[in-house]
Design a protein around this motif. Structure first.
Motif, PDB file in Angstrom:
ATOM      1  N   UNK A 132       0.823  -1.193   0.000  1.00 24.64           N
ATOM      2  CA  UNK A 132       0.000   0.000   0.000  1.00 24.64           C
ATOM      3  C   UNK A 132       0.871   1.262   0.000  1.00 24.64           C
ATOM      4  N   UNK A 133       0.227   2.417   0.088  1.00 20.06           N
ATOM      5  CA  UNK A 133       0.911   3.678  -0.171  1.00 20.06           C
ATOM      6  C   UNK A 133       0.910   4.633   1.025  1.00 20.06           C
ATOM      7  N   UNK A 134       2.094   5.134   1.377  1.00 20.51           N
ATOM      8  CA  UNK A 134       2.262   6.417   2.046  1.00 20.51           C
ATOM      9  C   UNK A 134       1.611   6.529   3.424  1.00 20.51           C
ATOM     10  N   UNK A 135       2.098   5.718   4.358  1.00 20.16           N
ATOM     11  CA  UNK A 135       1.587   5.754   5.726  1.00 20.16           C
ATOM     12  C   UNK A 135       2.738   5.533   6.707  1.00 20.16           C
ATOM     13  N   UNK A 136       2.844   6.377   7.717  1.00 23.73           N
ATOM     14  CA  UNK A 136       3.791   6.125   8.797  1.00 23.73           C
ATOM     15  C   UNK A 136       3.125   5.278   9.875  1.00 23.73           C
ATOM     16  N   UNK A 137       3.931   4.680  10.725  1.00 20.21           N
ATOM     17  CA  UNK A 137       3.370   3.847  11.793  1.00 20.21           C
ATOM     18  C   UNK A 137       2.481   4.674  12.710  1.00 20.21           C
ATOM     19  N   UNK A 138       2.969   5.814  13.184  1.00 20.02           N
ATOM     20  CA  UNK A 138       2.169   6.615  14.107  1.00 20.02           C
ATOM     21  C   UNK A 138       0.886   7.139  13.471  1.00 20.02           C
ATOM     22  N   UNK A 139       0.888   7.341  12.161  1.00 20.17           N
ATOM     23  CA  UNK A 139      -0.297   7.861  11.483  1.00 20.17           C
ATOM     24  C   UNK A 139      -1.468   6.892  11.591  1.00 20.17           C
ATOM     25  N   UNK A 140      -1.183   5.577  11.630  1.00 20.09           N
ATOM     26  CA  UNK A 140      -2.229   4.566  11.745  1.00 20.09           C
ATOM     27  C   UNK A 140      -2.267   3.872  13.105  1.00 20.09           C
ATOM     28  N   UNK A 141      -1.145   3.788  13.797  1.00 12.27           N
ATOM     29  CA  UNK A 141      -1.082   2.977  15.006  1.00 12.27           C
ATOM     30  C   UNK A 141      -0.530   3.710  16.220  1.00 12.27           C
ATOM     31  N   UNK A 142      -0.438   5.037  16.170  1.00 12.54           N
ATOM     32  CA  UNK A 142       0.171   5.778  17.264  1.00 12.54           C
ATOM     33  C   UNK A 142      -0.514   5.586  18.601  1.00 12.54           C
ATOM     34  N   UNK A 143      -1.848   5.412  18.604  1.00 11.27           N
ATOM     35  CA  UNK A 143      -2.565   5.228  19.871  1.00 11.27           C
ATOM     36  C   UNK A 143      -3.029   3.790  20.074  1.00 11.27           C
ATOM     37  N   UNK A 144      -2.622   2.862  19.235  1.00 10.66           N
ATOM     38  CA  UNK A 144      -3.014   1.459  19.365  1.00 10.66           C
ATOM     39  C   UNK A 144      -2.647   0.933  20.743  1.00 10.66           C
ATOM     40  N   UNK A 145      -3.531   0.188  21.401  1.00 17.08           N
ATOM     41  CA  UNK A 145      -4.844  -0.290  20.956  1.00 17.08           C
ATOM     42  C   UNK A 145      -6.006   0.533  21.532  1.00 17.08           C
ATOM     43  N   UNK A 146      -5.775   1.801  21.831  1.00 15.38           N
ATOM     44  CA  UNK A 146      -6.795   2.626  22.469  1.00 15.38           C
ATOM     45  C   UNK A 146      -7.465   3.535  21.445  1.00 15.38           C
ATOM     46  N   UNK A 147      -8.731   3.258  21.165  1.00 10.75           N
ATOM     47  CA  UNK A 147      -9.516   4.068  20.244  1.00 10.75           C
ATOM     48  C   UNK A 147     -10.460   4.975  21.028  1.00 10.75           C
TER      49      UNK A 147
END
Length: 535
Positions: A45-60
């Motif tokens: 896939x394209x153009x994603x940093x770890x923190x951009x998708x998972x920075x607060x994992x696993x707290x939504x």
């Protein structure tokens, strides 16, 4: 436009595609492997940093009206946002001007954003020698969503209410919080590192492609940006290059292992429901209408030995994954058709139609989720799931903020380097000096890495469950797994990153099948949750 899956199921009736019976060898995998994995599907896939998708994992946050996410008990901790990073972030640095900000949550209604800067040199400048504090001023771009009108947009992040499927996959399978781009830079360096571990060796450089290459030393050139592949009928001829050296397709061919590159929009004979066809095929998503096929995202089109520059169609379904007129390069719809027919390649590289590849600006996490979930659901229902592993990873970070400084395992001292000082990316004697393709080039420039941190997930019956891998990996770690599993540990050579990469083997547990056929994770492509959890 019909979904990829719908078109795939209809493709067997398309002109020029003859449905032939799949042999048992194709259905079960035609080559011996070092692990129970007989089929590897790489969703790039394209153009994603770890923190951009998972920075607060696993707290939504779980606001009303968004798909809820609640973590399983004993979910491991990831190297994500701490309270200090959320409230006293280094990017409050006044040097960022109006863009100085703490990280902030983007909700599901803000999924459509502008893309950020992500050049080889500019990403190094954002890292600021490891301070990680100049993202807004060096790679930040203002734009949607509404209310975010300064360069601090790249500190926005999503959580499990938007990237819900990826968080669910992480809960049930394995993820990494320590996986990096092999080098700094945008899409093309990322895909070249995935399939060859090498961005040095560019040649046949068109006059307009100077922006995309840099002096690699000893008369060579390294790719640092996004040129188009030379000869591809859909390329912009003014910005093309070709690459020398071997890639994993060459190694798989020599070993007789079936493989394929499956690109959205690659079939130029197809016509979409909006009337577009050829190189101009396009699709509409939440981010608007965009072309399906992007030449500089094409895994194997840069190499003369593994390209299909005219986009020639396979003569039959039985050819897919094997030698023939298409030379292992197909449309993504061909993947679905081949697997359903029992002709499942051992190694498959998938690129979504652009509107579903996750690239901010023309795609977004919700359209991306639809593609990823449809692929994984399909494989659980139609593929030989008991021997399959799906790896989901990204080509670059797009300039989205990530707080973790990468380990510099390969230095560079060239005109486009700027991590530790102008002209320098790393200054440690501990870093490895990887050579270029030319035997006389003992340290190829323009390949500084590792670059930014990005998500990496393994979805498989053999993946560790609710597991976070903290070992350092990079894009070429997937290449190394392929080499170890099918090729007896053979390496690309010629300075490839595969020589120093860790594998992804530690994300598996081959002592037991953790998710048997009776324990599948089928998700809703719209919500990213199991259908039973939809509200």
């Amino acid at each position: 436009m019909h979904s990829c899956l719908t078109k795939a199921l209809a493709v067997v009736a398309a002109a020029g595609m003859t449905l032939l019976p799949a042999s048992p060898a194709f259905a079960q995998g035609s080559s011996s492997t070092a692990t129970p994995i007989k089929h590897l599907v790489v969703i790039f896939q394209e153009n994603v940093s770890f923190d951009h998708y998972f920075g607060t994992y696993p707290n939504a946050t779980n606001p009303p009206g968004e798909p809820a996410f609640n973590a399983r008990p004993n979910t491991p901790v990831v190297n994500g946002y701490t309270t200090a990073l959320l409230t006293k972030n280094p990017n409050l640095n006044p040097a960022n001007g109006a863009g100085a900000t703490n990280p902030f949550r983007l909700d599901r209604s803000q999924a459509v954003t502008r893309d950020q800067g992500h050049g080889y040199k500019q990403e190094q400048q954002a890292f600021d020698g490891g301070a990680m504090d100049l993202f807004p001023s060096t790679v930040g771009r203002s734009g949607p969503p509404g209310g975010v009108n300064d360069t601090g947009l790249n500190l926005g992040y999503f959580d499990g209410n938007t990237v819900t499927a990826l968080w669910n996959y992480a809960q049930h399978f394995a993820m990494s919080d320590s996986s990096f781009s092999s080098t700094f830079g945008p899409s093309t360096p990322g895909l070249l590192n995935l399939v060859s571990g090498q961005t040095n060796g560019a040649m046949n450089i068109a006059p307009g492609a100077g922006f995309a290459i840099t002096d690699g030393g000893n008369g060579s050139f390294s790719v640092i940006s996004d040129p188009d592949p030379l000869g591809d009928v859909c390329s912009n001829t003014s910005i093309t290059v070709s690459m020398t050296g071997k890639n994993v397709g060459d190694l798989l061919n020599a070993a007789g292992v079936s493989w394929g590159s499956f690109m959205g929009g690659f079939d130029l004979t197809a016509t979409n429901s909006n009337g577009t066809t050829g190189c101009k095929r396009s699709s509409a998503g939440l981010s608007g209408t965009t072309g399906d096929y992007i030449p500089h995202h094409a895994f194997f089109q840069y190499s003369a030995t593994t390209s299909n520059l005219s986009h020639t169609r396979p003569a039959s379904l039985a050819e897919i994954g094997n030698s023939g007129p298409a030379n292992h390069n197909y449309d993504v719809t061909d993947f679905f058709a081949a697997v359903k027919a029992g002709n499942y390649p051992a190694v498959s590289f998938l690129k979504a139609p652009a509107y579903q590849d996750g690239h901010a600006g023309y795609s977004n996490p919700l359209d991306e989720q639809t593609f990823v979930v449809n692929v994984v659901n399909f494989l659980q229902r139609y593929g030989d799931w008991s021997s399959t592993a799906v790896v989901i990873l990204y080509d670059d970070s797009d300039g989205w903020y990530d707080h973790q400084m990468s380990p510099i395992v390969n230095q560079s001292q060239g005109a486009q380097d700027a991590l530790t000082a102008p002209g320098f990316c790393g200054a440690s004697a501990l870093a490895t000096a990887l050579p270029g393709l030319d035997p006389g080039n003992s340290h190829a420039l323009g390949r500084c890495g590792y670059g930014p941190r990005q998500p990496l997930l393994v979805v498989s019956p053999w993946a560790r469950v609710n597991f976070v891998d903290h070992s350092i990996t990079d894009q070429s770690s997937v290449l190394r797994f392929i080499e170890d599993n099918w090729l007896g540990g053979q390496r690309i050579g010629q300075g490839s990153f595969d020589a120093i990469a860790n594998s992804i083997t530690q994300m598996f547990d081959f002592s037991q099948n953790n998710n048997s056929q009776g324990n599948l994770l089928i998700l809703d492509p719209n919500t990213g949750n199991p259908p039973s959890q939809n509200q």
